[in-house]
Design a protein around this motif. Structure first.
Motif, PDB file in Angstrom:
ATOM      1  N   ASN A  42       0.813  -1.209   0.000  1.00  0.00           N
ATOM      2  CA  ASN A  42       0.000   0.000   0.000  1.00  0.00           C
ATOM      3  C   ASN A  42       0.851   1.266   0.000  1.00  0.00           C
ATOM      4  O   ASN A  42       0.341   2.349  -0.259  1.00  0.00           O
ATOM      5  CB  ASN A  42      -0.909   0.008   1.233  1.00  0.00           C
ATOM      6  N   LYS A  43       2.130   1.129   0.305  1.00  0.00           N
ATOM      7  CA  LYS A  43       3.007   2.292   0.396  1.00  0.00           C
ATOM      8  C   LYS A  43       3.909   2.431  -0.832  1.00  0.00           C
ATOM      9  O   LYS A  43       4.801   3.264  -0.845  1.00  0.00           O
ATOM     10  CB  LYS A  43       3.868   2.188   1.653  1.00  0.00           C
ATOM     11  N   ILE A  44       3.709   1.600  -1.855  1.00  0.00           N
ATOM     12  CA  ILE A  44       4.504   1.723  -3.068  1.00  0.00           C
ATOM     13  C   ILE A  44       4.157   3.027  -3.770  1.00  0.00           C
ATOM     14  O   ILE A  44       2.983   3.337  -4.000  1.00  0.00           O
ATOM     15  CB  ILE A  44       4.250   0.534  -4.019  1.00  0.00           C
ATOM     16  N   ASP A  45       5.159   3.785  -4.108  1.00  0.00           N
ATOM     17  CA  ASP A  45       4.952   5.040  -4.824  1.00  0.00           C
ATOM     18  C   ASP A  45       4.609   4.717  -6.273  1.00  0.00           C
ATOM     19  O   ASP A  45       5.296   3.935  -6.935  1.00  0.00           O
ATOM     20  CB  ASP A  45       6.212   5.888  -4.747  1.00  0.00           C
ATOM     21  N   SER A  46       3.543   5.326  -6.771  1.00  0.00           N
ATOM     22  CA  SER A  46       3.093   5.009  -8.128  1.00  0.00           C
ATOM     23  C   SER A  46       3.764   5.876  -9.187  1.00  0.00           C
ATOM     24  O   SER A  46       3.439   5.742 -10.374  1.00  0.00           O
ATOM     25  CB  SER A  46       1.571   5.177  -8.226  1.00  0.00           C
ATOM     26  N   PHE A  47       4.684   6.760  -8.795  1.00  0.00           N
ATOM     27  CA  PHE A  47       5.299   7.667  -9.777  1.00  0.00           C
ATOM     28  C   PHE A  47       6.076   6.890 -10.826  1.00  0.00           C
ATOM     29  O   PHE A  47       5.824   7.033 -12.035  1.00  0.00           O
ATOM     30  CB  PHE A  47       6.220   8.665  -9.064  1.00  0.00           C
ATOM     31  N   TRP A  48       7.036   6.071 -10.401  1.00  0.00           N
ATOM     32  CA  TRP A  48       7.869   5.340 -11.354  1.00  0.00           C
ATOM     33  C   TRP A  48       7.086   4.301 -12.141  1.00  0.00           C
ATOM     34  O   TRP A  48       7.332   4.136 -13.344  1.00  0.00           O
ATOM     35  CB  TRP A  48       9.061   4.721 -10.641  1.00  0.00           C
ATOM     36  N   PRO A  49       6.139   3.575 -11.536  1.00  0.00           N
ATOM     37  CA  PRO A  49       5.314   2.685 -12.375  1.00  0.00           C
ATOM     38  C   PRO A  49       4.563   3.423 -13.472  1.00  0.00           C
ATOM     39  O   PRO A  49       4.435   2.913 -14.595  1.00  0.00           O
ATOM     40  CB  PRO A  49       4.356   2.043 -11.365  1.00  0.00           C
ATOM     41  N   TRP A  50       4.083   4.657 -13.179  1.00  0.00           N
ATOM     42  CA  TRP A  50       3.418   5.433 -14.211  1.00  0.00           C
ATOM     43  C   TRP A  50       4.402   5.834 -15.313  1.00  0.00           C
ATOM     44  O   TRP A  50       4.073   5.815 -16.495  1.00  0.00           O
ATOM     45  CB  TRP A  50       2.786   6.694 -13.615  1.00  0.00           C
ATOM     46  N   VAL A  51       5.626   6.213 -14.919  1.00  0.00           N
ATOM     47  CA  VAL A  51       6.649   6.588 -15.895  1.00  0.00           C
ATOM     48  C   VAL A  51       6.994   5.391 -16.783  1.00  0.00           C
ATOM     49  O   VAL A  51       7.087   5.508 -18.019  1.00  0.00           O
ATOM     50  CB  VAL A  51       7.907   7.119 -15.182  1.00  0.00           C
ATOM     51  N   ILE A  52       7.214   4.239 -16.162  1.00  0.00           N
ATOM     52  CA  ILE A  52       7.553   3.026 -16.916  1.00  0.00           C
ATOM     53  C   ILE A  52       6.442   2.671 -17.901  1.00  0.00           C
ATOM     54  O   ILE A  52       6.693   2.377 -19.074  1.00  0.00           O
ATOM     55  CB  ILE A  52       7.810   1.862 -15.940  1.00  0.00           C
ATOM     56  N   THR A  53       5.210   2.721 -17.413  1.00  0.00           N
ATOM     57  CA  THR A  53       4.078   2.362 -18.275  1.00  0.00           C
ATOM     58  C   THR A  53       3.901   3.359 -19.411  1.00  0.00           C
ATOM     59  O   THR A  53       3.641   2.971 -20.560  1.00  0.00           O
ATOM     60  CB  THR A  53       2.793   2.295 -17.436  1.00  0.00           C
ATOM     61  N   GLY A  54       4.054   4.645 -19.104  1.00  0.00           N
ATOM     62  CA  GLY A  54       3.868   5.662 -20.136  1.00  0.00           C
ATOM     63  C   GLY A  54       4.927   5.614 -21.226  1.00  0.00           C
ATOM     64  O   GLY A  54       4.616   5.764 -22.418  1.00  0.00           O
ATOM     65  N   ILE A  55       6.193   5.391 -20.841  1.00  0.00           N
ATOM     66  CA  ILE A  55       7.275   5.343 -21.822  1.00  0.00           C
ATOM     67  C   ILE A  55       7.172   4.108 -22.709  1.00  0.00           C
ATOM     68  O   ILE A  55       7.415   4.159 -23.923  1.00  0.00           O
ATOM     69  CB  ILE A  55       8.638   5.388 -21.113  1.00  0.00           C
ATOM     70  N   SER A  56       6.803   2.981 -22.120  1.00  0.00           N
ATOM     71  CA  SER A  56       6.778   1.723 -22.866  1.00  0.00           C
ATOM     72  C   SER A  56       5.475   1.484 -23.621  1.00  0.00           C
ATOM     73  O   SER A  56       5.420   0.579 -24.464  1.00  0.00           O
ATOM     74  CB  SER A  56       7.022   0.550 -21.905  1.00  0.00           C
ATOM     75  N   ALA A  57       4.443   2.276 -23.353  1.00  0.00           N
ATOM     76  CA  ALA A  57       3.144   2.054 -24.007  1.00  0.00           C
ATOM     77  C   ALA A  57       3.215   2.140 -25.526  1.00  0.00           C
ATOM     78  O   ALA A  57       2.662   1.269 -26.225  1.00  0.00           O
ATOM     79  CB  ALA A  57       2.110   3.036 -23.451  1.00  0.00           C
ATOM     80  N   PRO A  58       3.862   3.161 -26.124  1.00  0.00           N
ATOM     81  CA  PRO A  58       3.922   3.193 -27.599  1.00  0.00           C
ATOM     82  C   PRO A  58       4.621   1.983 -28.205  1.00  0.00           C
ATOM     83  O   PRO A  58       4.192   1.471 -29.248  1.00  0.00           O
ATOM     84  CB  PRO A  58       4.704   4.483 -27.884  1.00  0.00           C
ATOM     85  N   VAL A  59       5.681   1.521 -27.555  1.00  0.00           N
ATOM     86  CA  VAL A  59       6.390   0.344 -28.070  1.00  0.00           C
ATOM     87  C   VAL A  59       5.511  -0.895 -27.940  1.00  0.00           C
ATOM     88  O   VAL A  59       5.503  -1.768 -28.824  1.00  0.00           O
ATOM     89  CB  VAL A  59       7.723   0.149 -27.327  1.00  0.00           C
ATOM     90  N   MET A  60       4.756  -0.989 -26.841  1.00  0.00           N
ATOM     91  CA  MET A  60       3.843  -2.122 -26.679  1.00  0.00           C
ATOM     92  C   MET A  60       2.795  -2.146 -27.789  1.00  0.00           C
ATOM     93  O   MET A  60       2.490  -3.201 -28.356  1.00  0.00           O
ATOM     94  CB  MET A  60       3.168  -2.044 -25.308  1.00  0.00           C
ATOM     95  N   LEU A  61       2.252  -0.981 -28.124  1.00  0.00           N
ATOM     96  CA  LEU A  61       1.268  -0.905 -29.205  1.00  0.00           C
ATOM     97  C   LEU A  61       1.890  -1.298 -30.542  1.00  0.00           C
ATOM     98  O   LEU A  61       1.259  -1.988 -31.357  1.00  0.00           O
ATOM     99  CB  LEU A  61       0.686   0.502 -29.280  1.00  0.00           C
ATOM    100  N   PHE A  62       3.127  -0.849 -30.777  1.00  0.00           N
ATOM    101  CA  PHE A  62       3.820  -1.253 -32.003  1.00  0.00           C
ATOM    102  C   PHE A  62       4.041  -2.759 -32.039  1.00  0.00           C
ATOM    103  O   PHE A  62       3.908  -3.394 -33.098  1.00  0.00           O
ATOM    104  CB  PHE A  62       5.154  -0.518 -32.112  1.00  0.00           C
ATOM    105  N   LYS A  63       4.375  -3.342 -30.887  1.00  0.00           N
ATOM    106  CA  LYS A  63       4.568  -4.792 -30.813  1.00  0.00           C
ATOM    107  C   LYS A  63       3.283  -5.533 -31.152  1.00  0.00           C
ATOM    108  O   LYS A  63       3.310  -6.570 -31.842  1.00  0.00           O
ATOM    109  CB  LYS A  63       5.035  -5.163 -29.401  1.00  0.00           C
TER     110      LYS A  63
END
Length: 299
Positions: A249-270
Protein backbone atom coordinates in the motif's frame (compact mmCIF):
# COMPACT_ATOMS: atom_id res chain seq x y z
CA UNK A 1 73.04 -49.27 -64.41
CA UNK A 2 73.86 -45.62 -65.04
CA UNK A 3 74.06 -43.03 -62.32
CA UNK A 4 71.07 -41.24 -63.78
CA UNK A 5 68.92 -44.38 -63.56
CA UNK A 6 69.98 -44.99 -59.97
CA UNK A 7 69.09 -41.40 -59.07
CA UNK A 8 65.68 -41.72 -60.75
CA UNK A 9 64.89 -44.92 -58.83
CA UNK A 10 65.99 -43.34 -55.56
CA UNK A 11 63.84 -40.31 -56.23
CA UNK A 12 60.88 -42.53 -57.06
CA UNK A 13 61.38 -44.43 -53.83
CA UNK A 14 61.35 -41.22 -51.79
CA UNK A 15 58.19 -39.86 -53.36
CA UNK A 16 55.26 -39.50 -50.94
CA UNK A 17 52.21 -41.67 -51.52
CA UNK A 18 49.59 -40.44 -53.94
CA UNK A 19 46.92 -38.03 -52.82
CA UNK A 20 44.20 -40.59 -53.24
CA UNK A 21 45.87 -43.14 -50.98
CA UNK A 22 46.61 -40.49 -48.38
CA UNK A 23 43.23 -38.75 -48.16
CA UNK A 24 40.88 -41.69 -48.33
CA UNK A 25 41.70 -43.16 -44.89
CA UNK A 26 41.72 -39.70 -43.29
CA UNK A 27 38.32 -38.95 -44.79
CA UNK A 28 36.95 -42.18 -43.41
CA UNK A 29 38.44 -41.45 -40.00
CA UNK A 30 37.13 -37.87 -39.97
CA UNK A 31 33.63 -38.92 -40.96
CA UNK A 32 33.48 -41.66 -38.37
CA UNK A 33 34.86 -39.38 -35.67
CA UNK A 34 32.38 -36.65 -36.57
CA UNK A 35 29.56 -39.17 -36.42
CA UNK A 36 30.66 -40.29 -32.98
CA UNK A 37 30.88 -36.69 -31.80
CA UNK A 38 27.38 -35.97 -33.12
CA UNK A 39 26.02 -38.99 -31.28
CA UNK A 40 27.71 -37.93 -28.03
CA UNK A 41 26.49 -34.32 -28.23
CA UNK A 42 23.80 -33.57 -25.66
CA UNK A 43 21.68 -30.77 -27.08
CA UNK A 44 19.85 -30.38 -23.78
CA UNK A 45 23.08 -29.37 -22.02
CA UNK A 46 24.12 -26.67 -24.47
CA UNK A 47 24.95 -23.36 -22.79
CA UNK A 48 22.00 -21.37 -24.26
CA UNK A 49 19.59 -24.14 -23.28
CA UNK A 50 20.92 -24.15 -19.71
CA UNK A 51 20.24 -20.42 -19.62
CA UNK A 52 16.75 -21.18 -20.91
CA UNK A 53 16.13 -23.63 -18.06
CA UNK A 54 17.26 -20.99 -15.57
CA UNK A 55 14.80 -18.55 -17.15
CA UNK A 56 12.01 -21.05 -16.55
CA UNK A 57 12.99 -21.38 -12.88
CA UNK A 58 13.02 -17.59 -12.46
CA UNK A 59 9.66 -17.32 -14.21
CA UNK A 60 8.05 -19.88 -11.89
CA UNK A 61 9.55 -18.09 -8.89
CA UNK A 62 8.11 -14.77 -10.07
CA UNK A 63 4.69 -16.39 -10.45
CA UNK A 64 4.93 -17.69 -6.89
CA UNK A 65 5.59 -14.20 -5.52
CA UNK A 66 3.22 -12.42 -7.93
CA UNK A 67 0.05 -12.17 -5.77
CA UNK A 68 1.70 -10.70 -2.66
CA UNK A 69 5.28 -9.63 -3.35
CA UNK A 70 5.34 -7.03 -6.14
CA UNK A 71 8.98 -6.04 -5.68
CA UNK A 72 10.34 -9.58 -5.57
CA UNK A 73 8.15 -10.68 -8.46
CA UNK A 74 9.17 -7.72 -10.63
CA UNK A 75 12.86 -8.37 -9.97
CA UNK A 76 12.70 -12.09 -10.80
CA UNK A 77 10.51 -11.50 -13.85
CA UNK A 78 12.81 -8.77 -15.17
CA UNK A 79 15.94 -10.91 -14.79
CA UNK A 80 14.21 -13.77 -16.62
CA UNK A 81 13.37 -11.43 -19.50
CA UNK A 82 16.88 -9.97 -19.68
CA UNK A 83 18.38 -13.46 -19.90
CA UNK A 84 16.46 -13.83 -23.16
CA UNK A 85 19.18 -11.74 -24.82
CA UNK A 86 21.98 -13.65 -23.12
CA UNK A 87 20.95 -17.09 -24.39
CA UNK A 88 20.97 -15.81 -27.96
CA UNK A 89 24.45 -14.38 -27.50
CA UNK A 90 25.63 -17.68 -25.98
CA UNK A 91 24.17 -19.62 -28.91
CA UNK A 92 26.13 -17.52 -31.38
CA UNK A 93 29.32 -17.43 -29.31
CA UNK A 94 29.49 -21.21 -28.75
CA UNK A 95 27.96 -22.05 -32.15
CA UNK A 96 25.12 -23.88 -30.38
CA UNK A 97 22.06 -22.57 -32.17
CA UNK A 98 19.42 -25.32 -32.18
CA UNK A 99 15.76 -25.66 -33.07
CA UNK A 100 15.04 -26.94 -29.57
CA UNK A 101 16.62 -23.82 -28.09
CA UNK A 102 14.60 -21.54 -30.35
CA UNK A 103 11.34 -23.28 -29.43
CA UNK A 104 12.24 -23.27 -25.72
CA UNK A 105 12.96 -19.55 -25.90
CA UNK A 106 9.69 -18.76 -27.64
CA UNK A 107 7.58 -20.98 -25.38
CA UNK A 108 9.13 -19.43 -22.27
CA UNK A 109 8.41 -15.91 -23.54
CA UNK A 110 4.82 -16.69 -24.44
CA UNK A 111 4.05 -18.51 -21.18
CA UNK A 112 5.56 -15.91 -18.84
CA UNK A 113 3.89 -13.00 -20.60
CA UNK A 114 0.55 -14.81 -20.64
CA UNK A 115 0.75 -15.56 -16.92
CA UNK A 116 1.45 -11.93 -16.10
CA UNK A 117 -1.45 -10.75 -18.26
CA UNK A 118 -3.72 -13.32 -16.58
CA UNK A 119 -2.89 -11.71 -13.26
CA UNK A 120 -3.75 -8.29 -14.69
CA UNK A 121 -7.07 -9.71 -15.84
CA UNK A 122 -7.86 -10.76 -12.28
CA UNK A 123 -6.64 -7.42 -10.90
CA UNK A 124 -8.90 -5.43 -13.25
CA UNK A 125 -11.86 -7.64 -14.27
CA UNK A 126 -13.43 -4.83 -16.30
CA UNK A 127 -10.48 -4.94 -18.70
CA UNK A 128 -10.25 -8.72 -18.75
CA UNK A 129 -11.48 -8.98 -22.34
CA UNK A 130 -8.68 -6.66 -23.50
CA UNK A 131 -6.04 -8.69 -21.68
CA UNK A 132 -7.53 -11.94 -22.99
CA UNK A 133 -7.40 -10.55 -26.52
CA UNK A 134 -3.71 -9.67 -26.08
CA UNK A 135 -2.95 -13.22 -24.95
CA UNK A 136 -4.80 -14.72 -27.90
CA UNK A 137 -3.09 -12.40 -30.38
CA UNK A 138 0.36 -13.12 -28.97
CA UNK A 139 -0.05 -16.90 -28.96
CA UNK A 140 -1.79 -17.13 -32.33
CA UNK A 141 0.68 -14.82 -34.07
CA UNK A 142 3.83 -16.60 -32.90
CA UNK A 143 2.43 -20.11 -33.34
CA UNK A 144 1.25 -19.47 -36.89
CA UNK A 145 4.50 -17.72 -37.77
CA UNK A 146 6.70 -20.56 -36.50
CA UNK A 147 4.47 -23.24 -38.06
CA UNK A 148 4.49 -21.45 -41.43
CA UNK A 149 8.28 -21.04 -41.26
CA UNK A 150 8.88 -24.72 -40.52
CA UNK A 151 6.34 -26.07 -43.01
CA UNK A 152 7.05 -23.68 -45.88
CA UNK A 153 10.66 -22.66 -45.31
CA UNK A 154 12.04 -26.01 -44.19
CA UNK A 155 12.83 -27.67 -40.89
CA UNK A 156 16.20 -25.91 -40.65
CA UNK A 157 14.71 -22.46 -41.24
CA UNK A 158 14.70 -20.04 -38.32
CA UNK A 159 11.52 -18.09 -37.58
CA UNK A 160 13.67 -14.95 -37.28
CA UNK A 161 14.88 -15.18 -40.89
CA UNK A 162 12.17 -13.29 -42.71
CA UNK A 163 12.51 -12.37 -46.37
CA UNK A 164 11.99 -8.67 -47.01
CA UNK A 165 9.88 -9.53 -50.07
CA UNK A 166 7.27 -11.12 -47.84
CA UNK A 167 7.04 -8.44 -45.20
CA UNK A 168 9.18 -5.32 -44.90
CA UNK A 169 8.00 -4.68 -41.34
CA UNK A 170 8.81 -8.19 -40.13
CA UNK A 171 12.16 -8.04 -41.90
CA UNK A 172 13.10 -4.84 -40.07
CA UNK A 173 11.74 -6.23 -36.81
CA UNK A 174 13.69 -9.50 -36.89
CA UNK A 175 16.74 -8.37 -38.86
CA UNK A 176 18.04 -5.89 -36.27
CA UNK A 177 18.87 -7.44 -32.90
CA UNK A 178 18.75 -4.01 -31.28
CA UNK A 179 15.23 -3.30 -32.56
CA UNK A 180 14.05 -6.77 -31.55
CA UNK A 181 15.51 -6.44 -28.05
CA UNK A 182 14.07 -2.96 -27.48
CA UNK A 183 10.59 -3.97 -28.66
CA UNK A 184 10.49 -7.15 -26.57
CA UNK A 185 12.01 -5.50 -23.48
CA UNK A 186 9.70 -2.48 -23.47
CA UNK A 187 6.70 -4.67 -24.21
CA UNK A 188 7.42 -6.69 -21.06
CA UNK A 189 8.22 -3.49 -19.16
CA UNK A 190 4.76 -2.14 -19.98
CA UNK A 191 3.04 -5.11 -18.37
CA UNK A 192 5.40 -4.96 -15.39
CA UNK A 193 4.45 -1.31 -14.98
CA UNK A 194 0.77 -2.19 -15.05
CA UNK A 195 1.43 -4.93 -12.50
CA UNK A 196 3.11 -2.45 -10.14
CA UNK A 197 0.28 0.05 -10.66
CA UNK A 198 -2.19 -2.56 -9.44
CA UNK A 199 -0.40 -2.32 -6.09
CA UNK A 200 0.23 1.40 -6.02
CA UNK A 201 -2.29 3.45 -8.00
CA UNK A 202 -5.64 4.25 -6.35
CA UNK A 203 -6.75 5.62 -9.73
CA UNK A 204 -6.62 2.15 -11.28
CA UNK A 205 -7.24 0.20 -8.05
CA UNK A 206 -9.78 2.17 -5.96
CA UNK A 207 -9.70 -0.48 -3.24
CA UNK A 208 -6.30 0.88 -2.21
CA UNK A 209 -8.17 3.85 -0.72
CA UNK A 210 -10.39 1.67 1.41
CA UNK A 211 -9.42 1.65 5.07
CA UNK A 212 -8.32 -1.61 6.56
CA UNK A 213 -10.76 -2.34 9.33
CA UNK A 214 -11.65 -5.27 11.52
CA UNK A 215 -14.16 -6.66 9.06
CA UNK A 216 -12.75 -9.30 6.80
CA UNK A 217 -13.93 -9.40 3.16
CA UNK A 218 -15.56 -12.50 1.86
CA UNK A 219 -13.10 -13.04 -0.96
CA UNK A 220 -9.49 -12.38 -1.85
CA UNK A 221 -8.98 -10.51 -5.10
CA UNK A 222 -5.40 -10.44 -6.40
CA UNK A 223 -4.26 -6.99 -7.33
CA UNK A 224 -6.08 -5.34 -4.43
CA UNK A 225 -3.44 -5.66 -1.71
CA UNK A 226 -5.29 -3.46 0.78
CA UNK A 227 -7.89 -6.23 1.12
CA UNK A 228 -7.94 -8.55 2.92
CA UNK A 229 -6.28 -7.71 6.21
CA UNK A 230 -2.77 -9.27 6.21
CA UNK A 231 -3.51 -11.09 9.45
CA UNK A 232 -6.41 -12.89 7.79
CA UNK A 233 -4.02 -14.54 5.34
CA UNK A 234 -0.96 -15.03 7.54
CA UNK A 235 -0.88 -16.41 11.04
CA UNK A 236 1.88 -14.02 12.05
CA UNK A 237 1.50 -10.32 11.17
CA UNK A 238 5.31 -10.11 11.11
CA UNK A 239 5.73 -12.85 8.50
CA UNK A 240 7.39 -12.03 5.20
CA UNK A 241 4.11 -12.25 3.29
CA UNK A 242 2.22 -10.02 5.72
CA UNK A 243 4.97 -7.40 5.78
CA UNK A 244 5.22 -7.31 1.99
CA UNK A 245 1.46 -7.05 1.69
CA UNK A 246 1.43 -4.14 4.11
CA UNK A 247 4.26 -2.45 2.22
CA UNK A 248 2.34 -2.83 -1.03
CA UNK A 249 0.00 0.00 0.00
CA UNK A 250 3.01 2.29 0.40
CA UNK A 251 4.50 1.72 -3.07
CA UNK A 252 4.95 5.04 -4.82
CA UNK A 253 3.09 5.01 -8.13
CA UNK A 254 5.30 7.67 -9.78
CA UNK A 255 7.87 5.34 -11.35
CA UNK A 256 5.31 2.68 -12.38
CA UNK A 257 3.42 5.43 -14.21
CA UNK A 258 6.65 6.59 -15.89
CA UNK A 259 7.55 3.03 -16.92
CA UNK A 260 4.08 2.36 -18.28
CA UNK A 261 3.87 5.66 -20.14
CA UNK A 262 7.27 5.34 -21.82
CA UNK A 263 6.78 1.72 -22.87
CA UNK A 264 3.14 2.05 -24.01
CA UNK A 265 3.92 3.19 -27.60
CA UNK A 266 6.39 0.34 -28.07
CA UNK A 267 3.84 -2.12 -26.68
CA UNK A 268 1.27 -0.91 -29.21
CA UNK A 269 3.82 -1.25 -32.00
CA UNK A 270 4.57 -4.79 -30.81
CA UNK A 271 0.87 -5.68 -31.05
CA UNK A 272 0.78 -4.22 -34.56
CA UNK A 273 3.74 -6.43 -35.48
CA UNK A 274 1.85 -9.42 -34.06
CA UNK A 275 -1.09 -8.65 -36.34
CA UNK A 276 1.18 -8.28 -39.38
CA UNK A 277 2.97 -11.51 -38.44
CA UNK A 278 -0.28 -13.44 -38.15
CA UNK A 279 -1.63 -12.12 -41.47
CA UNK A 280 1.67 -12.82 -43.23
CA UNK A 281 1.82 -16.37 -41.84
CA UNK A 282 -1.79 -16.99 -42.90
CA UNK A 283 -1.04 -15.90 -46.46
CA UNK A 284 2.10 -18.03 -46.56
CA UNK A 285 0.19 -21.11 -45.42
CA UNK A 286 -2.58 -20.41 -47.94
CA UNK A 287 0.06 -20.15 -50.67
CA UNK A 288 1.33 -23.60 -49.71
CA UNK A 289 -2.22 -24.97 -49.79
CA UNK A 290 -2.72 -23.65 -53.31
CA UNK A 291 0.50 -25.31 -54.46
CA UNK A 292 -0.55 -28.60 -52.93
CA UNK A 293 -3.99 -28.45 -54.55
CA UNK A 294 -2.48 -27.67 -57.97
CA UNK A 295 -0.05 -30.57 -57.62
CA UNK A 296 -2.89 -32.95 -56.67
CA UNK A 297 -5.00 -31.88 -59.67
CA UNK A 298 -2.13 -32.61 -62.07
CA UNK A 299 -1.85 -36.19 -60.86
Amino acid sequence: MSARTRRQKAALGCLPPSKSTKRTPSKKRSRSSLKEEDEKENIFLFAPNLIGYFRVVLAFASLYYMPLHPRTCSLLYSVSCLLDALDGYAARYFNQSTTFGAVLDMVTDRCTTSCLIVFLSSAWPRWAIVFQGLICLDLASHYMHMYATLSMGGSDQSHKKVDSSRSWILYQYYHSRVVLFICCALNELFFIGLYLLSFSSPILSPSLLQPVGDAQPSSVQPGNPANPVPSSLFASPWSAGALEMARANKIDSFWPWVITGISAPVMLFKQFVNVVQMVNASRWLAEGDRRTRRANRKK
